[in-house]
Design an enzyme around this catalytic site. Structure first.
Site, PDB file in Angstrom:
ATOM      1  CE1 TYR A 145      23.291 -10.520 108.168  1.00 12.97           C
ATOM      2  CE2 TYR A 145      21.988  -9.601 106.390  1.00 12.97           C
ATOM      3  CZ  TYR A 145      22.161  -9.862 107.731  1.00 12.97           C
ATOM      4  OH  TYR A 145      21.208  -9.462 108.638  1.00 12.97           O
ATOM      5  CG  ASP A 240      31.029  -6.948 107.866  1.00 13.26           C
ATOM      6  OD1 ASP A 240      29.841  -7.051 107.483  1.00 13.26           O
ATOM      7  OD2 ASP A 240      31.412  -7.339 108.981  1.00 13.26           O
ATOM      8  CE  LYS A 268      28.548 -12.734 113.018  1.00 15.89           C
ATOM      9  NZ  LYS A 268      27.256 -13.425 113.194  1.00 15.89           N
TER      10      LYS A 268
HETATM   11  P1  KE4 Z   1      24.335  -8.695 113.598  1.00 22.38           P
HETATM   12  O1  KE4 Z   1      23.554  -7.428 113.404  1.00 22.38           O
HETATM   13  O2  KE4 Z   1      23.510  -9.936 113.279  1.00 22.38           O
HETATM   14  O3  KE4 Z   1      25.029  -8.761 114.964  1.00 22.38           O
HETATM   15  O4  KE4 Z   1      25.563  -8.693 112.559  1.00 22.38           O
HETATM   16  C1  KE4 Z   1      25.281  -8.539 111.197  1.00 22.38           C
HETATM   17  C2  KE4 Z   1      26.446  -9.098 110.401  1.00 22.38           C
HETATM   18  C3  KE4 Z   1      27.359  -8.216 109.863  1.00 22.38           C
HETATM   19  N1  KE4 Z   1      28.419  -8.652 109.151  1.00 22.38           N
HETATM   20  C4  KE4 Z   1      28.625  -9.974 108.955  1.00 22.38           C
HETATM   21  C5  KE4 Z   1      29.810 -10.418 108.165  1.00 22.38           C
HETATM   22  C6  KE4 Z   1      27.727 -10.932 109.498  1.00 22.38           C
HETATM   23  O5  KE4 Z   1      27.938 -12.248 109.287  1.00 22.38           O
HETATM   24  C7  KE4 Z   1      26.622 -10.487 110.244  1.00 22.38           C
HETATM   25  C8  KE4 Z   1      25.610 -11.441 110.835  1.00 22.38           C
HETATM   26  N2  KE4 Z   1      25.837 -12.828 110.584  1.00 22.38           N
HETATM   27  C9  KE4 Z   1      24.649 -13.643 110.569  1.00 22.38           C
HETATM   28  C10 KE4 Z   1      24.982 -15.063 110.110  1.00 22.38           C
HETATM   29  N3  KE4 Z   1      26.077 -15.199 109.238  1.00 22.38           N
HETATM   30  C11 KE4 Z   1      24.003 -13.662 111.918  1.00 22.38           C
HETATM   31  C12 KE4 Z   1      22.948 -14.716 112.110  1.00 22.38           C
HETATM   32  C13 KE4 Z   1      21.576 -14.126 112.075  1.00 22.38           C
HETATM   33  O6  KE4 Z   1      21.297 -13.271 111.192  1.00 22.38           O
HETATM   34  O7  KE4 Z   1      20.767 -14.561 112.932  1.00 22.38           O
END
Ligand code: KE4
Length: 425
Positions: A145, A240, A268
């Protein structure tokens, strides 16, 4: 069963004014069939919900809080910074300091652009790769993701079709037709795609250690193989590292596995719990970004002083204290303990751990890709999750997420978690 009356009442109110009652779907606890807990506060490795129930937290806001909640030095940095104002929409000294810190800590990055989320970072990195190469096609891996930008909300096309199909309503097929989705750790699938469509690929985007299918490590040679295939075809390799950046060590996954991408996406941890994302790489690539070059990307709150102050403080502490060995040791204490309890109870399982992130799959394993992760026993996870929540242990409400151990978790927390697991299994 601890009371969750206030959380339930807040959830009912939330459902009237927020779609699904939450501002990000996974928070709704849908896959575990329980009402979510509304969190009132956090301190160190603990969070407290609106009913006063305290939990040992292994979500850590989905990864950012490697130093724990409300870290005093982070709060201090925020207090000082906010007195000067919260946002200017103009360049600030803090952004230069953050960029220099990232450049110094991540060898493959000569220049970096700050944004406000991981989604923005990866979306912009894809556009940059397409702008630099003049190509449209990208390859991603099932179960990885990368945020919710259209190009990346794709699932594998049927049969041999080498184009993606939408993985969400509202995503035009015309957008994801340029996205090829192959299984994680399947280097041959990438090789075949490139051999059959040479010089068409703008980028391969990958979580170098997967965290969104549950945790899955790259098989030996996988990341190096991607590097080689991309270099040969003139495609860019995008790591990523939104989760793994500064999670797996000061050098992230690229430092751990010794493979340098062309573009790295971060998020993060570099925000310290405030909204920050970033993408960076070689100067000759990054200078294609507006206003230096022709690839447009922008953001009102990019490089926001508060978010940067928090993130910079976390990076400084990680550099100063280098807590990784201790965090990993404690994580291994936990995974070894969990495995011992599961074995004792004769429960088929696999635990995939990389550094301070891990996942427990109720499946004999191995789990090296999403297709294997999907074979896990969902009911077993749901029952385990509920048992742990009742006993004050807060896990990600999905079998396809990671547990995160941080510097604030203590040996006593690990003991309490193992005791709760023994009763919950
Ligand atoms: P954000 O747009 O949510 O800050 O980041 C997206 C993203 C991009 N790349 C990786 C590897 C990620 O894990 C994420 C977002 N992670 C999720 C949970 N694994 C965030 C939790 C959520 O969607 O509320």
């Amino acid at each position: 069963m601890p009371s969750n009356k206030s959380s339930e009442s807040l959830f009912r109110q939330a459902m009237e004014v927020i779609p699904g009652g939450v501002n990000s779907p996974v928070r709704a606890f849908k896959s575990v069939g329980l009402p979510p807990r509304f969190i009132q506060s956090g301190k160190g490795a603990r969070i407290t919900d609106e009913d006063g129930n305290e939990f040992i937290d292994y979500v850590g806001s989905w990864g950012p809080l490697i130093l724990g909640h409300a870290h005093p030095e982070v709060l201090q940095a925020l207090e000082v910074t906010m007195q000067k104002g919260t946002s200017f929409g103009a360049p600030t000294r803090l952004e230069v300091e953050m960029a220099r810190t990232i450049v110094e800590m991540v060898p493959s990055i000569d220049m970096v652009r700050l944004v406000s989320s991981g989604t923005e970072a990866v979306m912009s990195a894809i556009r940059l790769a397409r702008g630099v190469t003049g190509r449209d096609k990208i390859i991603k891996f099932s179960g990885c993701y990368h945020g919710h930008s259209d190009s990346l909300l794709a699932k594998a096309g049927s049969g041999a079709a080498t184009f993606g199909i939408p993985d969400s309503l509202g995503v035009p097929a015309s957008v994801v037709q340029h996205t090829v989705v192959v299984p994680f750790n399947n280097l041959d699938a990438v090789r075949i795609e490139i051999e059959e469509n040479p010089n068409r690929l703008a980028a391969v985007v990958v979580e170098p250690v997967a965290g969104n299918m549950g945790v899955a490590a790259p098989e030996p040679g996988f990341l190096g193989g991607l590097r080689e295939l991309c270099t040969r075809d003139g495609a860019l390799l995008i790591f990523d590292e939104v989760i793994t950046g500064f999670r797996l060590g000061l050098g992230g996954a690229q430092g751990m596995y010794g493979v340098n991408p062309d573009i790295t996406c971060l998020g993060k941890i570099i925000g310290g719990g405030l909204p920050v994302g970033a993408f960076g790489g070689r100067k000759d690539i990054m200078e294609n970004l507006a206003p230096a070059g022709g690839v447009y990307q922008a953001g009102t709150l990019s490089g926001n002083p508060l978010a940067v102050a928090a993130g910079l403080t976390v990076l400084k502490i990680l550099k100063r204290d280098n807590p990784y060995a201790g965090i990993e040791k404690r994580t291994t204490l936990l995974t070894d303990g969990l495995s011992a309890v599961l074995k004792e109870k004769g429960i088929a399982h696999t635990i995939n751990q990389v550094g301070s992130m891990f996942s427990l799959f109720f499946h004999p394993g191995p789990v090296t890709c999403y297709e294997e992760a999907l074979k896990s026993d969902r009911e077993a996870f749901v029952s385990f999750f509920a048992g742990m929540l009742d006993r004050g242990i807060y896990l990600a409400p999905s079998p396809f997420e990671a547990w995160f151990v941080g510097a604030a978790h203590t040996d006593d927390d690990i003991d309490k978690t193992l005791a709760a697991a023994r009763e919950s299994l």
